[in-house]
Design a protein around this motif. Structure first.
Motif, PDB file in Angstrom:
ATOM      1  N   THR A  19       0.839  -1.188   0.000  1.00  0.00           N
ATOM      2  CA  THR A  19       0.000   0.000   0.000  1.00  0.00           C
ATOM      3  C   THR A  19       0.877   1.242   0.000  1.00  0.00           C
ATOM      4  OG1 THR A  19      -0.103   0.027   2.397  1.00  0.00           O
ATOM      5  CG2 THR A  19      -1.878  -1.133   1.264  1.00  0.00           C
ATOM      6  N   GLU A  20       0.317   2.322  -0.428  1.00  0.00           N
ATOM      7  CA  GLU A  20       1.028   3.595  -0.449  1.00  0.00           C
ATOM      8  C   GLU A  20       0.959   4.214   0.941  1.00  0.00           C
ATOM      9  OE1 GLU A  20       3.404   6.256  -2.271  1.00  0.00           O
ATOM     10  OE2 GLU A  20       2.530   4.548  -3.283  1.00  0.00           O
ATOM     11  N   MET A  21       2.116   4.418   1.558  1.00  0.00           N
ATOM     12  CA  MET A  21       2.173   5.026   2.879  1.00  0.00           C
ATOM     13  C   MET A  21       3.006   6.288   2.777  1.00  0.00           C
ATOM     14  SD  MET A  21       2.675   1.716   5.309  1.00  0.00           S
ATOM     15  CE  MET A  21       2.233   2.587   6.770  1.00  0.00           C
ATOM     16  N   PRO A  22       2.531   7.372   3.348  1.00  0.00           N
ATOM     17  CA  PRO A  22       3.294   8.619   3.243  1.00  0.00           C
ATOM     18  C   PRO A  22       4.609   8.533   4.015  1.00  0.00           C
ATOM     19  CG  PRO A  22       1.479   8.885   4.764  1.00  0.00           C
ATOM     20  CD  PRO A  22       1.330   7.513   4.143  1.00  0.00           C
ATOM     21  N   MET A  23       5.654   9.072   3.416  1.00  0.00           N
ATOM     22  CA  MET A  23       6.966   9.116   4.048  1.00  0.00           C
ATOM     23  C   MET A  23       7.285  10.578   4.341  1.00  0.00           C
ATOM     24  SD  MET A  23       8.227   5.942   4.009  1.00  0.00           S
ATOM     25  CE  MET A  23       9.962   6.154   4.130  1.00  0.00           C
ATOM     26  N   THR A  24       7.822  10.827   5.511  1.00  0.00           N
ATOM     27  CA  THR A  24       8.226  12.184   5.828  1.00  0.00           C
ATOM     28  C   THR A  24       9.702  12.337   5.486  1.00  0.00           C
ATOM     29  OG1 THR A  24       8.764  11.564   8.093  1.00  0.00           O
ATOM     30  CG2 THR A  24       6.544  12.418   7.696  1.00  0.00           C
ATOM     31  N   THR A  25      10.068  13.499   5.012  1.00  0.00           N
ATOM     32  CA  THR A  25      11.461  13.751   4.683  1.00  0.00           C
ATOM     33  C   THR A  25      11.992  14.845   5.594  1.00  0.00           C
ATOM     34  OG1 THR A  25      10.848  15.367   3.007  1.00  0.00           O
ATOM     35  CG2 THR A  25      11.179  13.106   2.273  1.00  0.00           C
ATOM     36  N   ARG A  26      13.244  14.667   5.978  1.00  0.00           N
ATOM     37  CA  ARG A  26      13.913  15.677   6.797  1.00  0.00           C
ATOM     38  C   ARG A  26      14.961  16.343   5.932  1.00  0.00           C
ATOM     39  NH1 ARG A  26      16.333  12.811  11.850  1.00  0.00           N
ATOM     40  NH2 ARG A  26      17.237  11.587  10.193  1.00  0.00           N
ATOM     41  N   ARG A  27      15.066  17.642   6.055  1.00  0.00           N
ATOM     42  CA  ARG A  27      16.095  18.369   5.322  1.00  0.00           C
ATOM     43  C   ARG A  27      17.262  18.630   6.262  1.00  0.00           C
ATOM     44  NH1 ARG A  27      14.419  23.344   2.304  1.00  0.00           N
ATOM     45  NH2 ARG A  27      16.441  22.939   1.390  1.00  0.00           N
ATOM     46  N   PHE A  28      18.440  18.508   5.716  1.00  0.00           N
ATOM     47  CA  PHE A  28      19.651  18.757   6.471  1.00  0.00           C
ATOM     48  C   PHE A  28      19.970  20.240   6.370  1.00  0.00           C
ATOM     49  CE2 PHE A  28      24.330  18.424   7.030  1.00  0.00           C
ATOM     50  CZ  PHE A  28      24.298  17.871   8.286  1.00  0.00           C
TER      51      PHE A  28
END
Length: 88
Positions: A19-28
């Motif tokens: 299933t499509e699960m949202p991924m969170t991204t962190r910016r450096f």
């Protein structure tokens, strides 16, 4: 990114579907909690480390490597890593 998710009750031969699960991204980014340019604090915030321990480790590593490479790396990171804005 597709991650498996169980469908059905456990023990009834349930299947796994992707299933499509949202991924969170962190910016450096460089931190506003800075002593010089915020590079070490930004590294510590990104990885969830102690800011003081990260600064101490960086200084220790720089001294053990005859300091000059550590200064060059710090300046390069200062130029490459974007500065955190108040909205971030």
């Amino acid at each position: 990114m597709h991650l498996p998710r169980r469908v059905g009750a456990a023990g009834d031969g349930c299947i796994e579907r992707f299933t499509e699960m949202p991924m969170t991204t962190r910016r450096f980014m460089r931190s506003n909690n800075r002593m010089i340019a915020g590079v070490c604090a930004g590294i510590a915030e990104y990885f969830g480390w102690s800011t003081s321990a990260t600064r101490f480790g960086y200084v220790l590593l720089s001294i053990l490597s005859v300091a000059f490479p550590g200064i060059i790396v710090y300046v390069v990171l200062w130029l490459v890593i974007p500065e955190r804005t108040s909205a971030d």
